[in-house]
Design an enzyme around this catalytic site. Structure first.
Site, PDB file in Angstrom:
ATOM      1  N   ASP A 103     -10.955   3.048   4.485  1.00 42.18           N
ATOM      2  CA  ASP A 103     -11.331   1.629   4.420  1.00 42.18           C
ATOM      3  C   ASP A 103     -12.845   1.468   4.249  1.00 42.18           C
ATOM      4  OD1 ASP A 103      -9.365  -0.356   4.470  1.00 42.18           O
ATOM      5  OD2 ASP A 103      -8.963  -0.078   6.611  1.00 42.18           O
ATOM      6  N   GLN A 156      -4.453  -1.272   9.963  1.00 45.88           N
ATOM      7  CA  GLN A 156      -4.376  -2.592   9.339  1.00 45.88           C
ATOM      8  C   GLN A 156      -4.924  -3.667  10.278  1.00 45.88           C
ATOM      9  OE1 GLN A 156      -3.478  -3.079   6.173  1.00 45.88           O
ATOM     10  NE2 GLN A 156      -3.650  -5.304   6.242  1.00 45.88           N
ATOM     11  N   LYS A 204       0.843  -1.201   0.000  1.00 46.56           N
ATOM     12  CA  LYS A 204       0.000   0.000   0.000  1.00 46.56           C
ATOM     13  C   LYS A 204       0.879   1.252   0.000  1.00 46.56           C
ATOM     14  CE  LYS A 204      -3.781  -2.370   2.381  1.00 46.56           C
ATOM     15  NZ  LYS A 204      -4.504  -2.627   3.644  1.00 46.56           N
TER      16      LYS A 204
HETATM   17  N1  GUN Z   1      -6.518  -6.559   6.482  1.00 44.00           N
HETATM   18  C1  GUN Z   1      -6.835  -7.310   5.404  1.00 44.00           C
HETATM   19  N2  GUN Z   1      -7.513  -6.562   4.499  1.00 44.00           N
HETATM   20  C2  GUN Z   1      -7.626  -5.319   5.030  1.00 44.00           C
HETATM   21  C3  GUN Z   1      -8.217  -4.107   4.577  1.00 44.00           C
HETATM   22  O1  GUN Z   1      -8.802  -4.011   3.490  1.00 44.00           O
HETATM   23  N3  GUN Z   1      -8.114  -3.039   5.421  1.00 44.00           N
HETATM   24  C4  GUN Z   1      -7.490  -3.125   6.619  1.00 44.00           C
HETATM   25  N4  GUN Z   1      -7.453  -2.023   7.376  1.00 44.00           N
HETATM   26  N5  GUN Z   1      -6.935  -4.236   7.073  1.00 44.00           N
HETATM   27  C5  GUN Z   1      -7.008  -5.319   6.275  1.00 44.00           C
END
Ligand code: GUN
Length: 311
Positions: free
Chosen positions: A124, A98, A54
């Protein structure tokens, strides 16, 4: 039949490229780039990989992305304090914590933390205000994986309106928002889950089948209507040779790949589904890159103030 492969890597790259001039325009106007703050608690190996992906994609697109690390021993209060700081920051337009948080934080930690994020910065799309807006089909920040799936289907010219879309999985992150997005695009939607009776028979009626259950190779040929579009959201890491052999057979090239690397990332869809489906997203290289592209798009949206607090 051999399924058309829906190349998420290429489509996501094109989307990221198309965002670049918009990011530049924002940066010129605002005197700073759109900013994304990522909170990473502990040392979950998969999370480390996702977060660095990311950060790299964001930075390449011209965003300011910083990662705020907390130790595995951090308390919920520590995370809440950091989120508060990012809420007040003029530099951060988006905040992402996350998942998963360390188990020691307790089962309600993720919810408490998401609730604390300013909905205008909720890239998110997990905050209850974002979810409520999504339910009502109002402008909002939409969860990245399901919006990436819609984008992928649109690029591949898969008709959603009027189709029977079956979503396997009912998580807040993928299954539920996926079903809502399909509904808003006028699909007839069925959600299947662990208690669904005759799940295989229901899945086999889908024109568009989305697998988001987190079980390697769960969707086998008999669950797929010939010609259906199959979207594989699963990212499962296999670390046992026996599991690879049991799922894919002794002759599978995946066994050799496992031997080379010592582990293997596989989706929720068995590769033999390619012989039945009309179109299929690969793992890796399908939905994963789309999720990241949508995160960048959400950050730009948040920076532009396209989602206000009282829409
Ligand atoms: N962990 C796995 N997928 C995601 C996501 O899309 N967002 C976040 N914040 N954590 C994750």
């Amino acid at each position: 039949m051999t399924a058309r492969m829906l190349d998420g890597t290429a489509i996501a790259a094109a989307i990221r490229e198309s965002l670049r001039p918009e990011v530049e325009a924002f940066t010129r106007r605002a005197g700073r780039p759109p900013g994304l703050g990522i909170v990473l608690v502990g040392h979950n190996p998969a999370s480390e990989i996702y977060v660095s992906g990311k950060q790299k994609a964001g930075t390449e697109a011209g965003l300011w992305v910083d990662v705020h690390r907390l130790p595995p021993t951090a308390s919920v209060q520590d995370v809440l304090a950091l989120v508060e700081r990012l809420n007040r920051s003029d530099r951060h337009d988006g905040i992402l914590v996350q998942d998963p948080l360390p188990d020691a934080m307790g089962s309600d930690a993720a919810r408490r933390v998401v609730d604390a994020i300013d909905p205008r910065k909720d890239v998110d799309g997990f905050h209850p205000i974002s979810v409520g807006r999504l339910v009502q089909n109002r402008p909002t920040l939409v969860p990245c994986t399901p919006s990436g799936v819609i984008e992928l289907l649109d690029h591949a010219k898969v008709a959603i309106s009027g189709a029977h879309a079956v979503v396997i999985g009912r998580s807040d992150i993928v299954g539920k928002p996926m079903a809502l997005l399909m509904l808003h695009r006028h699909a007839t939607v069925t959600i299947c889950h662990s208690r669904t009776r005759n799940l295989g028979a229901v899945a086999a009626t889908a024109d568009i089948l989305v697998a988001a259950i987190g079980r390697p190779a769960f969707v086998t040929q008999d669950l797929v209507k010939p010609g259906a579009t199959v979207v594989d959201v699963g990212i499962n890491r296999l670390t046992s040779r026996d599991d690879v052999e049991r799922l894919f057979g002794r002759a599978s090239p995946r066994l050799a790949a496992f031997e080379r690397r010592g582990s293997l990332v596989v989706g929720d869809v068995h590769p033999a589904v390619a012989e039945v489906a009309g179109a299929l997203t690969p793992v890796p290289g399908g939905v994963g890159p789309m999720t990241i592209a949508m995160l960048l798009r959400n950050t730009l949206k948040a920076a532009r103030g396209e989602v206000t607090s009282n829409e």
